[in-house]
Design an enzyme around this catalytic site. Structure first.
Site, PDB file in Angstrom:
ATOM      1  N   GLY A  93       0.831  -1.202   0.000  1.00  0.00           N
ATOM      2  CA  GLY A  93       0.000   0.000   0.000  1.00  0.00           C
ATOM      3  C   GLY A  93       0.865   1.250   0.000  1.00  0.00           C
ATOM      4  O   GLY A  93       2.016   1.210   0.442  1.00  0.00           O
ATOM      5  N   GLN A 102       2.993   9.932   1.289  1.00  0.00           N
ATOM      6  CA  GLN A 102       4.323   9.308   1.326  1.00  0.00           C
ATOM      7  C   GLN A 102       5.194   9.688   0.133  1.00  0.00           C
ATOM      8  O   GLN A 102       6.403   9.516   0.166  1.00  0.00           O
ATOM      9  CB  GLN A 102       4.190   7.777   1.374  1.00  0.00           C
ATOM     10  CG  GLN A 102       3.614   7.258   2.679  1.00  0.00           C
ATOM     11  CD  GLN A 102       3.417   5.766   2.608  1.00  0.00           C
ATOM     12  OE1 GLN A 102       2.410   5.287   2.120  1.00  0.00           O
ATOM     13  NE2 GLN A 102       4.392   4.998   3.090  1.00  0.00           N
ATOM     14  N   CYS A 129       6.037  -0.415   6.983  1.00  0.00           N
ATOM     15  CA  CYS A 129       5.672   0.764   6.203  1.00  0.00           C
ATOM     16  C   CYS A 129       6.844   1.139   5.304  1.00  0.00           C
ATOM     17  O   CYS A 129       7.989   1.140   5.740  1.00  0.00           O
ATOM     18  CB  CYS A 129       5.363   1.910   7.171  1.00  0.00           C
ATOM     19  SG  CYS A 129       4.949   3.452   6.348  1.00  0.00           S
ATOM     20  N   LEU A 130       6.553   1.468   4.049  1.00  0.00           N
ATOM     21  CA  LEU A 130       7.624   1.859   3.126  1.00  0.00           C
ATOM     22  C   LEU A 130       8.328   3.129   3.595  1.00  0.00           C
ATOM     23  O   LEU A 130       9.469   3.379   3.201  1.00  0.00           O
ATOM     24  CB  LEU A 130       7.052   2.075   1.719  1.00  0.00           C
ATOM     25  CG  LEU A 130       6.547   0.806   1.006  1.00  0.00           C
ATOM     26  CD1 LEU A 130       5.937   1.175  -0.334  1.00  0.00           C
ATOM     27  CD2 LEU A 130       7.663  -0.208   0.836  1.00  0.00           C
ATOM     28  N   HIS A 164      -4.238   1.842   7.785  1.00  0.00           N
ATOM     29  CA  HIS A 164      -2.845   2.320   7.808  1.00  0.00           C
ATOM     30  C   HIS A 164      -2.648   3.452   6.794  1.00  0.00           C
ATOM     31  O   HIS A 164      -2.049   4.486   7.104  1.00  0.00           O
ATOM     32  CB  HIS A 164      -1.936   1.125   7.495  1.00  0.00           C
ATOM     33  CG  HIS A 164      -0.471   1.437   7.399  1.00  0.00           C
ATOM     34  ND1 HIS A 164       0.467   0.888   8.250  1.00  0.00           N
ATOM     35  CD2 HIS A 164       0.218   2.241   6.552  1.00  0.00           C
ATOM     36  CE1 HIS A 164       1.665   1.356   7.913  1.00  0.00           C
ATOM     37  NE2 HIS A 164       1.545   2.171   6.884  1.00  0.00           N
ATOM     38  N   GLU A 165      -3.183   3.258   5.571  1.00  0.00           N
ATOM     39  CA  GLU A 165      -2.966   4.257   4.521  1.00  0.00           C
ATOM     40  C   GLU A 165      -3.786   5.534   4.768  1.00  0.00           C
ATOM     41  O   GLU A 165      -3.311   6.635   4.503  1.00  0.00           O
ATOM     42  CB  GLU A 165      -3.300   3.672   3.142  1.00  0.00           C
ATOM     43  CG  GLU A 165      -2.490   2.435   2.741  1.00  0.00           C
ATOM     44  CD  GLU A 165      -0.990   2.614   2.852  1.00  0.00           C
ATOM     45  OE1 GLU A 165      -0.501   3.748   2.788  1.00  0.00           O
ATOM     46  OE2 GLU A 165      -0.299   1.593   3.032  1.00  0.00           O
ATOM     47  N   HIS A 210      -1.983   7.804   6.995  1.00  0.00           N
ATOM     48  CA  HIS A 210      -0.980   8.634   6.310  1.00  0.00           C
ATOM     49  C   HIS A 210      -1.611   9.929   5.796  1.00  0.00           C
ATOM     50  O   HIS A 210      -1.011  10.997   5.892  1.00  0.00           O
ATOM     51  CB  HIS A 210      -0.379   7.884   5.121  1.00  0.00           C
ATOM     52  CG  HIS A 210       0.738   6.944   5.480  1.00  0.00           C
ATOM     53  ND1 HIS A 210       1.883   7.356   6.140  1.00  0.00           N
ATOM     54  CD2 HIS A 210       0.893   5.614   5.265  1.00  0.00           C
ATOM     55  CE1 HIS A 210       2.685   6.312   6.304  1.00  0.00           C
ATOM     56  NE2 HIS A 210       2.107   5.241   5.790  1.00  0.00           N
TER      57      HIS A 210
HETATM   58 ZN    ZN Z   1       2.825   3.314   5.694  1.00  0.00          ZN
END
Ligand code: ZN
Length: 171
Positions: free
Chosen positions: A46, A51, A91-92, A133-134, A137
């Protein structure tokens, strides 16, 4: 399509709250395509626009093993939350760090698609975790915010060390 740069925690730009998309246009379609390419390239499941330093409420995900089932959510909103589950998340934007986070077990999401049409989705399990989660962000939140202050400091230290190592000249 082009690959975008992923911001890394504790970059303050990850704290910005994204604004809603007024009307879905080619601009959003291009952003979604670039974000999907970036996510696949980084082997993530995701990615939120925040991000990649874009302040709009858009996120992409793909939970399929074959990596050929992209989903795009524009202006997503959680309208119902039921139960709770604990899942190990990564998480990226926080590379190499995994931690358990409590989330709702089932959610209902209202969103716009890439065609600008509204849709509703009931999600549970990993899909529900990923969407929560997204959306966090887009609200300027990172999953490590749910950790205790002590654990969060450990994460920050580890990332700093990692970064120093990455920047050391290789000879
Ligand atoms: Zn993340």
């Amino acid at each position: 399509m082009s690959r975008l740069t992923i911001l890394e925690f504790p970059d303050p730009r990850l704290r910005r709250v994204a604004r809603p998309v007024d009307a879905v246009s080619d601009r959003e379609r291009k952003l979604a395509a670039d974000m999907l390419e970036t996510m696949y390239d980084a082997r993530g499941i995701g990615l939120a626009a925040t991000q990649v330093n874009e302040g709009v409420r858009l996120l992409v995900l793909d939970l399929s093993e074959t990596r050929d089932d992209p989903k795009v959510f524009i202006n997503p909103e959680i309208t119902e939350r039921v139960g709770s589950q604990t899942c190990e998340e990564g998480c990226l934007s926080v590379p190499g760090v995994y931690a358990e986070v409590d989330r709702a077990e089932r959610i209902r999401v209202r969103s716009l698609g890439l065609d600008g049409e509204p849709f509703e989705l009931d999600a549970d399990g990993l899909l529900a975790v990923c969407i929560q989660h997204e959306i966090d962000h887009l609200d300027g939140k990172v999953f490590v915010d749910y950790l205790s202050p002590l654990k969060r400091r450990m994460v920050e230290k580890r990332l700093k060390k990692q970064k120093q190592r990455d920047n050391e000249p290789v000879a």
